[in-house]
Design an enzyme around this catalytic site. Structure first.
Site, PDB file in Angstrom:
ATOM      1  N   ASP A 118     -23.559  34.575  -6.552  1.00 42.89           N
ATOM      2  CA  ASP A 118     -23.471  35.204  -5.235  1.00 42.89           C
ATOM      3  C   ASP A 118     -23.194  36.706  -5.322  1.00 42.89           C
ATOM      4  OD1 ASP A 118     -23.715  35.233  -2.514  1.00 42.89           O
ATOM      5  OD2 ASP A 118     -21.630  34.661  -2.114  1.00 42.89           O
ATOM      6  N   HIS A 129     -25.564  36.332  -0.530  1.00 45.86           N
ATOM      7  CA  HIS A 129     -25.823  35.716   0.779  1.00 45.86           C
ATOM      8  C   HIS A 129     -25.826  36.749   1.912  1.00 45.86           C
ATOM      9  CE1 HIS A 129     -21.307  35.501   1.173  1.00 45.86           C
ATOM     10  NE2 HIS A 129     -21.612  35.736   2.431  1.00 45.86           N
ATOM     11  N   SER A 177     -17.497  39.672   3.855  1.00 46.17           N
ATOM     12  CA  SER A 177     -18.151  39.223   2.634  1.00 46.17           C
ATOM     13  C   SER A 177     -18.785  40.408   1.917  1.00 46.17           C
ATOM     14  CB  SER A 177     -19.241  38.196   2.959  1.00 46.17           C
ATOM     15  OG  SER A 177     -18.681  36.984   3.397  1.00 46.17           O
TER      16      SER A 177
END
Length: 466
Positions: A151, A121, A225
């Protein structure tokens, strides 16, 4: 002289009384000897374990120093065309203005020649990807491959020097309560470090993709992230991917993709160009007190097999409905997240030892994993299969399951219209693949109606309720 003798006698008697009392009450064989001891001897108690929080026992500096130089800042630049509906309506203007959009995150260098792992993402829909190292040097990055389900994305930069990198640790050996560090490079501020403990393993958040997160209370905020989760030795045990928060900021829990899963995905992308998924070939659900009571089984932990896929490794090895999976190789299985997390580290044709409880007897059966793409599932008389690369390219989609055949008598009259259609969602939940759909349908009652969103053979989006 007589007075002195009296004082000497009193002192002598007092000393004798004091010594006697000590011997009686506090000596090795005294009254209080087995009832009280110094606090520093707690380690001799076989029922307790000392927990030390002093700086002498806890030192994160070496792990932090080794990791911060391996964590990078990831800049994602994409372009989106913005239209003006007023100009289109009044003047027939069909053009649009291209607008730059920038997203940021973190990544981890995993090899000296510049391979970097991050979250999918973080780099999704990127036209350009720029990497900034902890020493402020910047490089353009090439996207090598992604796995949207888990992911994970793999990038590559061509640096003019050998780069420091993180070594993968064994995430299966991570223990709840173990100290960990979360390292990210948010907003291009150079690497930042936070500390916490592993709060839980194999956490299932119902994301319809990865089902086996490592949960930690180390502070992770947006921008982190794709960063590293490491143990106190500096071994990479996870890739930080998300937080659980109503506000979008850290409130106590964060989650990481286990390193064993991330490593397997990266190796697949580098060797095969895509992710090789193996499946056990069983459907069912995890046990708990309520489920065990309804199924009439004694165990309250494990994965209950409700259905075995035809021609799968599970069927060929003799697994059957009613078996309860309690262990895969040396990994205990208490939940669905335990099972899916371990299977996600394996490839088709890998052999694993499946320990089951069958009618109260434990049995260990070797099973060869099958390739996920070969299998189908059936619900409400509709047989489904995974879409292939040609379908993805034709309809410009990245997920979905195709209607292979219709056996439902009520739908037979629509066979020509439905066969070949690609289902994108069931009750607003993305139908990513057969595995996701099988689990979704297993949690729903067969008698209840379901809303399907699909693309027909002409590429048109349609919705039906069955």
């Amino acid at each position: 002289m007589k007075q002195f003798s009296k004082l000497f006698l009193v002192s002598l008697l007092s000393g004798a009384v004091t010594l006697g009392a000590y011997k009686l009450l506090f000596d090795d064989n005294g009254y209080f000897a087995n009832r009280q001891g110094p606090l520093t001897t707690a380690s001799s108690d076989s029922y307790t374990k000392r927990v030390g929080l002093s700086s002498e026992l806890l030192d994160f500096t070496e792990a932090a120093e080794n990791t911060v130089h391996t964590v990078v800042h990831v800049k994602n630049v994409s372009y989106k065309t913005i239209s003006n509906p007023m100009l289109e309506y009044f003047y027939g203007y069909k053009g649009g203005q291209s607008q730059e959009q920038v997203g940021t995150g973190s990544g981890v260098i995993i090899s000296a020649d510049g391979y970097i792992v991050t979250n999918n993402h973080v780099v999704k829909d990127a036209s350009e990807i720029e990497i900034t190292l902890n020493n402020k040097k910047s490089y353009k990055a090439k996207l090598i491959g992604t796995d949207s389900k888990m992911d994970i994305a793999l990038l590559k930069i061509d640096a003019d020097e050998k780069l420091p990198y993180s070594s993968f640790g064994n995430s299966d050996s991570v223990k709840v309560g173990e100290w960990v560090l979360a390292v990210g490079n948010p907003y291009n501020l150079t690497s930042t470090v936070t500390a916490g403990i592993v709060s839980a393993k194999a956490r299932n958040l119902g994301t319809n993709g990865i089902q086996s997160f490592i949960q930690t209370d180390a502070a992770v905020n947006p921008g982190n992230s794709g960063g590293a989760l490491v143990n106190t030795r500096g071994d990479l045990i996870g890739i930080n991917t998300m937080i659980s928060s109503m506000t979008g900021s850290y409130v106590g829990y964060s989650f990481a993709v286990p390193s064993n899963i991330a490593r397997k995905i990266i190796e697949d992308i580098m060797e095969y160009g895509n992710v090789q998924r193996g499946i056990l070939g069983v459907e069912g659900g995890e046990l708990n007190a309520m489920a065990s009571k309804e199924l009439g089984v004694a165990q309250t932990e494990g994965f209950y097999i409700n259905k075995v896929t035809k021609n799968s490794g599970a069927e060929k090895s003799g697994l059957k409905k009613g078996d309860v999976i309690v262990k895969l190789d040396n990994q205990n299985i208490a939940t669905f997240a335990d099972l899916s997390g371990y299977i996600n580290t394996k490839r088709p044709n890998d052999k694993i030892a499946v320990t089951i409880n069958r009618d109260g007897t434990l049995k260990t059966i070797p099973v060869s994993l099958s390739k996920n793409e070969f299998f189908t599932t059936v619900f409400k008389g509709i047989e489904l299969e995974n879409i292939d690369a040609a379908d993805k390219k034709k309809f410009k989609i990245t997920y979905g399951v195709k209607i292979r055949a219709i056996t439902n008598e009520n739908l037979m009259q629509y066979d020509q219209e439905l066969r070949g259609n690609i289902i994108l969602s069931i009750d607003n939940v993305k139908a990513r693949d057969i595995e996701t759909v099988s689990k979704l349908l297993n949690d729903k009652e067969e008698s209840k109606s379901m809303r399907l969103e699909m693309i027909n053979k002409n590429g048109e989006l349609i919705r039906i309720i069955i």
